[in-house]
Scaffold this motif. Structure first.
Motif, PDB file in Angstrom:
ATOM      1  N   THR A 206      -6.101 -64.427  15.227  1.00  0.00           N
ATOM      2  CA  THR A 206      -5.736 -65.841  15.336  1.00  0.00           C
ATOM      3  C   THR A 206      -4.360 -65.992  15.964  1.00  0.00           C
ATOM      4  O   THR A 206      -4.142 -66.855  16.833  1.00  0.00           O
ATOM      5  CB  THR A 206      -5.747 -66.506  13.946  1.00  0.00           C
ATOM      6  OG1 THR A 206      -7.051 -66.356  13.364  1.00  0.00           O
ATOM      7  CG2 THR A 206      -5.390 -67.977  14.040  1.00  0.00           C
ATOM      8  N   ALA A 207      -3.408 -65.144  15.541  1.00  0.00           N
ATOM      9  CA  ALA A 207      -2.052 -65.209  16.084  1.00  0.00           C
ATOM     10  C   ALA A 207      -2.049 -64.934  17.583  1.00  0.00           C
ATOM     11  O   ALA A 207      -1.367 -65.622  18.354  1.00  0.00           O
ATOM     12  CB  ALA A 207      -1.152 -64.213  15.354  1.00  0.00           C
ATOM     13  N   VAL A 208      -2.824 -63.927  18.005  1.00  0.00           N
ATOM     14  CA  VAL A 208      -2.891 -63.617  19.436  1.00  0.00           C
ATOM     15  C   VAL A 208      -3.518 -64.781  20.201  1.00  0.00           C
ATOM     16  O   VAL A 208      -3.059 -65.154  21.295  1.00  0.00           O
ATOM     17  CB  VAL A 208      -3.690 -62.316  19.659  1.00  0.00           C
ATOM     18  CG1 VAL A 208      -3.936 -62.089  21.147  1.00  0.00           C
ATOM     19  CG2 VAL A 208      -2.954 -61.125  19.062  1.00  0.00           C
ATOM     20  N   GLY A 209      -4.562 -65.393  19.632  1.00  0.00           N
ATOM     21  CA  GLY A 209      -5.197 -66.544  20.285  1.00  0.00           C
ATOM     22  C   GLY A 209      -4.253 -67.719  20.411  1.00  0.00           C
ATOM     23  O   GLY A 209      -4.213 -68.396  21.457  1.00  0.00           O
ATOM     24  N   VAL A 210      -3.468 -67.995  19.355  1.00  0.00           N
ATOM     25  CA  VAL A 210      -2.486 -69.081  19.404  1.00  0.00           C
ATOM     26  C   VAL A 210      -1.435 -68.799  20.468  1.00  0.00           C
ATOM     27  O   VAL A 210      -0.995 -69.696  21.196  1.00  0.00           O
ATOM     28  CB  VAL A 210      -1.831 -69.277  18.020  1.00  0.00           C
ATOM     29  CG1 VAL A 210      -0.661 -70.255  18.109  1.00  0.00           C
ATOM     30  CG2 VAL A 210      -2.861 -69.777  17.005  1.00  0.00           C
TER      31      VAL A 210
ATOM     32  N   LEU B 151       3.817 -66.393  15.351  1.00  0.00           N
ATOM     33  CA  LEU B 151       4.697 -65.433  14.686  1.00  0.00           C
ATOM     34  C   LEU B 151       4.690 -65.627  13.172  1.00  0.00           C
ATOM     35  O   LEU B 151       4.767 -64.652  12.415  1.00  0.00           O
ATOM     36  CB  LEU B 151       6.120 -65.567  15.226  1.00  0.00           C
ATOM     37  CG  LEU B 151       6.328 -65.109  16.672  1.00  0.00           C
ATOM     38  CD1 LEU B 151       7.752 -65.393  17.121  1.00  0.00           C
ATOM     39  CD2 LEU B 151       6.016 -63.623  16.817  1.00  0.00           C
ATOM     40  N   THR B 152       4.611 -66.885  12.724  1.00  0.00           N
ATOM     41  CA  THR B 152       4.544 -67.149  11.286  1.00  0.00           C
ATOM     42  C   THR B 152       3.278 -66.560  10.682  1.00  0.00           C
ATOM     43  O   THR B 152       3.311 -65.921   9.625  1.00  0.00           O
ATOM     44  CB  THR B 152       4.588 -68.669  11.024  1.00  0.00           C
ATOM     45  OG1 THR B 152       5.811 -69.210  11.557  1.00  0.00           O
ATOM     46  CG2 THR B 152       4.526 -68.966   9.528  1.00  0.00           C
ATOM     47  N   LEU B 153       2.139 -66.759  11.369  1.00  0.00           N
ATOM     48  CA  LEU B 153       0.881 -66.181  10.902  1.00  0.00           C
ATOM     49  C   LEU B 153       0.960 -64.656  10.847  1.00  0.00           C
ATOM     50  O   LEU B 153       0.542 -64.022   9.866  1.00  0.00           O
ATOM     51  CB  LEU B 153      -0.266 -66.607  11.821  1.00  0.00           C
ATOM     52  CG  LEU B 153      -0.693 -68.076  11.768  1.00  0.00           C
ATOM     53  CD1 LEU B 153      -1.671 -68.382  12.897  1.00  0.00           C
ATOM     54  CD2 LEU B 153      -1.320 -68.402  10.416  1.00  0.00           C
ATOM     55  N   LEU B 154       1.512 -64.072  11.907  1.00  0.00           N
ATOM     56  CA  LEU B 154       1.614 -62.619  11.986  1.00  0.00           C
ATOM     57  C   LEU B 154       2.490 -62.067  10.871  1.00  0.00           C
ATOM     58  O   LEU B 154       2.142 -61.081  10.205  1.00  0.00           O
ATOM     59  CB  LEU B 154       2.170 -62.223  13.352  1.00  0.00           C
ATOM     60  CG  LEU B 154       2.349 -60.732  13.635  1.00  0.00           C
ATOM     61  CD1 LEU B 154       1.015 -60.034  13.657  1.00  0.00           C
ATOM     62  CD2 LEU B 154       3.082 -60.544  14.953  1.00  0.00           C
ATOM     63  N   THR B 155       3.647 -62.697  10.661  1.00  0.00           N
ATOM     64  CA  THR B 155       4.577 -62.217   9.640  1.00  0.00           C
ATOM     65  C   THR B 155       4.002 -62.389   8.239  1.00  0.00           C
ATOM     66  O   THR B 155       4.099 -61.489   7.396  1.00  0.00           O
ATOM     67  CB  THR B 155       5.915 -62.972   9.760  1.00  0.00           C
ATOM     68  OG1 THR B 155       6.434 -62.809  11.081  1.00  0.00           O
ATOM     69  CG2 THR B 155       6.931 -62.443   8.759  1.00  0.00           C
ATOM     70  N   TRP B 156       3.378 -63.545   7.985  1.00  0.00           N
ATOM     71  CA  TRP B 156       2.778 -63.788   6.669  1.00  0.00           C
ATOM     72  C   TRP B 156       1.699 -62.751   6.375  1.00  0.00           C
ATOM     73  O   TRP B 156       1.638 -62.185   5.275  1.00  0.00           O
ATOM     74  CB  TRP B 156       2.192 -65.195   6.619  1.00  0.00           C
ATOM     75  CG  TRP B 156       1.362 -65.453   5.392  1.00  0.00           C
ATOM     76  CD1 TRP B 156       1.811 -65.718   4.131  1.00  0.00           C
ATOM     77  CD2 TRP B 156      -0.073 -65.439   5.327  1.00  0.00           C
ATOM     78  NE1 TRP B 156       0.745 -65.878   3.280  1.00  0.00           N
ATOM     79  CE2 TRP B 156      -0.415 -65.715   3.979  1.00  0.00           C
ATOM     80  CE3 TRP B 156      -1.085 -65.233   6.259  1.00  0.00           C
ATOM     81  CZ2 TRP B 156      -1.743 -65.780   3.554  1.00  0.00           C
ATOM     82  CZ3 TRP B 156      -2.406 -65.289   5.843  1.00  0.00           C
ATOM     83  CH2 TRP B 156      -2.722 -65.565   4.508  1.00  0.00           C
TER      84      TRP B 156
END
Length: 316
Positions: free
Chosen positions: A113-117, A262-267
């Motif tokens: 999802t993070a990569v898609g965003v 980045l927020t999704l990835l870090t979380w």
């Protein structure tokens, strides 16, 4: 210090980006060579020369970081500080994408999802800029490639920088001598202060690296990785507040999507690290139970992913 570097490069005008880059290569080697003399660490050089594959990888790293440094210096001195900062925001996501494409790594749903965003952000920014954000993409892909090569070389920070700048040295010195012969060098024509600033490019390159190396053995990897987001944050704020670069709504939208990714990835990474840490503690509390290798490996991998941007050795 890495976040405040955009304040330094404009001080070197009227030197052009290529001349600044060449001085950075030459003086970085001089500074690192002095450091190696002080700490008396030379054995690695002989070992490296006897390993053609590692030497070839160091050459690739030197070429890639040359592109990264050159584009970054040009971007800052040409009024593209905000776009340059974007490159280091999306660098972790590019690193993940390269892991999937080149190393056949598997991603969790949140990481996909993070990569898609992030891809959506690039499309929005392409509309906003009227062109693909090539400065950001060049910086992100060159730095991600640099990190990938550095992992394969497996050489210490100071030693690696010394090897890379040694490869860069002769072409850089040759260019500076040619520039002087043409009468276009600013090193001798703009006064002692200007010459001192050009020589200081070696210090500006090496001192943050030394501090990073000292921090790496004192703070958790996850903390170190998250702290590295401060560099592009500072650069972004400088671009807006100090250099007064334009930020129309579509660019804000693109940056917001990057920050969401980045927020999704870090979380997701921190959640995975906590889960692995709990599993490891549970295994350690079992009486007379050996800790499965896979558990330890999973914990280390989760902590590595949680570290955010790849903690490699040469920032902007």
């Amino acid at each position: 210090m890495w976040g405040l570097v955009p304040l330094f490069w404009p001080l070197l005008k009227p030197a052009g980006a290529v001349e600044i880059l060449a001085h950075r290569m030459v003086w970085s080697l001089a500074f690192v060579a002095v450091a190696l003399v002080v700490i008396r660490r030379w054995a690695w050089a002989g070992e490296l020369l006897r390993q053609p594959r590692r030497l070839a990888l160091i050459t690739v790293a030197a070429a890639v970081i040359t592109v990264n440094w050159g584009v970054y210096i040009w971007a800052v001195n040409s009024g593209h500080v905000v776009e340059a900062s974007l490159g280091y925001f999306i660098n972790p996501l590019v690193t993940i994408a390269m892991g999937v494409l080149l190393l056949k790594e598997r991603l969790r749903p949140v990481q996909w999802t993070a990569v898609g965003v992030c891809l959506a952000a690039v499309l929005v920014l392409t509309v906003g800029y009227g062109r693909p954000p090539w400065i950001s993409l060049t910086l992100a892909f060159s730095f991600a490639t640099y990190g990938l090569v550095k992992k394969k070389v497996n050489l210490g920070g100071v030693e690696s920088l010394a090897a890379e700048t040694a490869i860069q040295f002769l072409p850089a010195l040759g260019y500076l001598l040619w520039l002087g012969a043409q009468g276009d060098s600013t090193f001798t024509s703009e006064g002692a202060g200007h010459a001192a600033l050009l020589a200081a490019t070696g210090i500006v390159t090496a001192i943050p690296l030394v501090c990073f190396g000292a921090a790496a053995i004192r703070v958790p990897l996850s903390t170190l990785g998250l702290l590295q987001y401060l560099a592009p944050v500072f650069q972004f704020l400088l671009g807006i507040l100090y250099f007064h670069e334009a930020m129309p709504p579509e660019r804000w939208a693109g940056f917001a999507l990057v920050w969401l990714a980045l927020t999704l990835l870090t979380w997701d990474a921190l959640r995975g690290a906590r889960r692995s840490a709990r599993a490891l503690r549970a295994e350690m509390t079992r009486p007379s139970a050996a800790i499965p290798t896979g558990t330890v490996s999973a914990a280390r991998k989760a902590e590595s992913v949680a570290s955010g941007p790849d903690p490699v050795d040469a920032k902007p």
